[in-house]
Design a protein around this motif. Structure first.
Motif: not given
Lengths: 224, 358
Positions: A107-108, A147-149, A210-212, A218-221
């Motif tokens: 993810p990083l 956060l995801t990682a 679900s949180l991930v 919602r992550s913008p580009r």
């Protein structure tokens, strides 16, 4: 149920320590993978991804060979700390770091890839040193990746079984983690306690995943 | 005098394209890099900034070595302000945050334009609290230019910095930007393919063609060489005032003044440059009443140059220390019996001076 509390605490502790150490180790590795033009990159990427496909028992087996007190690393650890790496918390941490490495690095790396060179060049022209650029630009722009990682690493470490069993065994309060305790309950036909632990793990994982996914939706580009 | 400006002698291979440049630029003033798209203008700027690897040769600035062979000073230590054409604003910060980024990293006590001055120049005040994502292309370019200026650069690199800004605002901004750079002694290298923008900003022009960097010329020489069959003059003046009712503005050139449209947003007192095509200038022996032409300026003939092989002759006219060139037919010059030293009236139609027309 109260018998499960030490196992739960131990597991949370292991997952937290592993995640913290992997932030420190995984970030530079992911940064290197995202930016290098080296020819060894695919090979390093393959090694990083290896724990995803290898059976955990294979990793555990090799770690047992590597970490036992007669092997150089294991012997060194014994002389420094007076404790063995195998069948100890320290050994579990090392095993978890290797086992969860791809969940931190991938993810990083994706997050770093998405930032691109343009913004970094702009920051450099404005007088920011490489370390300054990392903290003032890369870190905030890849916050969701971090956060995801972190979440994936944490939850994946909580659920590991094979590696822990091979390296740590099943010592209550020392190496008996949640999934090992669950296995114990099943072996002893204590299905009610097994149910509580298993359902707890399923619900926790579902909430976290679900949180991930929600975060990534919602992550913008950042394609300025 | 050669140790203070930007000097480079560099070669860079980008696939099959080879960029070669060698120049020694003055320590202050604005040099425009001119050339068609794909000629290597941006590559030259990037090579000077040190943004690309694979560069051989030397880059020196103010006696300091930026690049020599394989030894390279890191970009962040060079203190170059770059206004990128694609702006490269930081999406996680507001406009004010972007502006502060460079300013916070400038060494303390470095001289340079202050924040209020730059915000006023680029009219950034209404944008300060906005998020970068909601800005238009022109607004982004203004913020990017402001961010570069606020980093107190020793050298400013401008890559098509105002290409997305509307014409009226660009006309207002360019003379002020030029003045600010001169006031603070910030040398700038400016990339543009707009001749009007180069004429407003540059002191010198560095032509680039097919990756080859030519010799640096003073602006006037370069403009003249652009199209020798259509001579013109470049006049510098100050905006004296506006006649908003008629959409006209008055530009003072020393004693004389010109009235022209299209400068509505330029503040009074701003210095600006006008390009007057020689064929748009007519001559009369005395002021002419009852004529639609608004600009009737007393001048003195400095020289008469018949153009062989054509019906024309060009006249150089002294206008308060500057030279205005007029192109009329030889027959007209003969019938008026024009001579060197004679005082005449130059007639220029206001409409031909409209800066929005180019």
């Amino acid at each position: 149920m109260s018998g499960s509390v030490p196992a739960i605490l131990l597991t949370l502790n292991l997952a937290a320590v592993t995640t913290l150490i992997l932030f420190v180790l995984g970030t530079p590795l992911a940064w290197w993978l995202a930016n290098t033009r080296s020819r060894v990159r695919p090979f390093i990427e393959a090694i990083t991804a290896l724990p995803l496909i290898l059976p955990p028992t294979v990793i555990g087996f090799y770690l047992l060979i590597l970490l036992n007190p007669t092997a150089p690393i294991g012997r060194f650890w014994v002389t420094v700390t007076g404790d063995t790496l195998t069948f100890s918390f320290a050994g579990l941490v090392i095993a978890s770091i290797l086992y969860s490495l791809p969940f931190m690095v991938q993810p990083l790396q994706t997050a770093f890839d998405r930032i691109g060179r343009d913004q970094i060049e702009a920051a450099a022209s404005l007088g920011a040193s490489p370390l300054d650029r990392f903290f003032s630009l890369v870190l905030p722009l890849s916050a969701r990746g971090f956060l995801t990682a972190g979440i994936l690493t944490f939850i994946h470490t909580i659920g590991e079984f094979g590696v822990v069993l091979m390296v740590g065994g099943n010592i209550p309060g020392r190496t008996r983690t949640l999934s090992i305790a669950l296995y114990d309950h099943v072996e002893a036909l204590r299905y009610d306690q097994a149910h509580a632990l298993a359902a707890g793990l399923v619900i926790l994982s579902l909430i976290v995943l679900s949180l991930v996914y929600w975060l990534n939706r919602r992550s913008p580009r950042h394609d300025g | 005098m050669t140790d203070s400006g930007l000097e480079f002698d560099l070669t860079r291979r980008i696939g099959g394209f080879i960029l070669r440049g060698r120049a020694s630029l003055p320590a202050c003033g604005i040099v425009s890099v001119s050339g068609s798209s794909g000629a290597g203008k941006t590559s030259l700027l990037r090579a000077i900034a040190g943004l690309d690897s694979g560069l051989s040769g030397q880059v020196r600035f103010a006696g300091e070595t930026w690049h020599d062979g394989t030894c390279r000073m890191p970009v962040h230590r060079r203190r170059i302000g770059i206004a990128f054409q694609d702006t490269r604003l930081f999406p996680h910060q507001s406009v004010a945050g972007n502006l502060a980024y460079g300013a916070a990293r400038a060494p303390a006590g470095t001289p340079g334009p202050d924040r209020a001055e730059i915000i006023a120049l680029l009219d950034l005040h209404p944008l300060l609290k906005r998020a970068v994502a909601g800005l238009s292309g022109g607004e982004r370019q203004r913020v990017s230019l402001g961010r570069a200026l606020l980093s107190r650069p020793r050298l400013l690199l401008l890559d098509e910095p105002l290409s997305a800004v509307d014409t009226a605002r660009r006309n207002r901004l360019l003379p002020d930007l030029r003045q600010l750079l001169l006031d603070h002694g910030i040398p700038a290298l400016h990339v543009s393919h707009s001749r009007a923008e180069i004429a407003q900003l540059a002191d010198h022009v560095l032509p680039v063609r097919d990756g080859q960097c030519g010799a640096c010329h003073p602006l006037n020489d370069w403009l003249a060489a652009q199209d020798a069959s259509h001579p013109f003059s470049l006049l510098e003046g100050h905006l004296a005032g506006h006649d908003t009712e008629n959409g006209l503005s008055t530009v003072r050139l020393g004693e004389a003044s010109l009235v022209l449209p299209g400068l509505g947003e330029v503040p009074a007192g701003a210095s600006l440059r006008l390009i007057v095509r020689a064929r748009d200038v007519a001559l009369a022996l005395d002021p002419v009443p009852g004529l639609s032409i608004r600009n009737q300026i007393p001048v003195r003939i400095k020289g008469i140059r018949p153009q062989p092989g054509t019906a024309y002759c060009d006249l150089d006219l002294a206008l308060d220390g500057q030279v205005l060139t007029a192109r009329i037919t030889r027959a007209a010059a003969d019938s008026l019996s024009l001579e060197t030293g004679q005082s005449v009236i130059a007639l220029i139609k206001s409409a031909t001076l409209d800066p929005a027309q180019e």
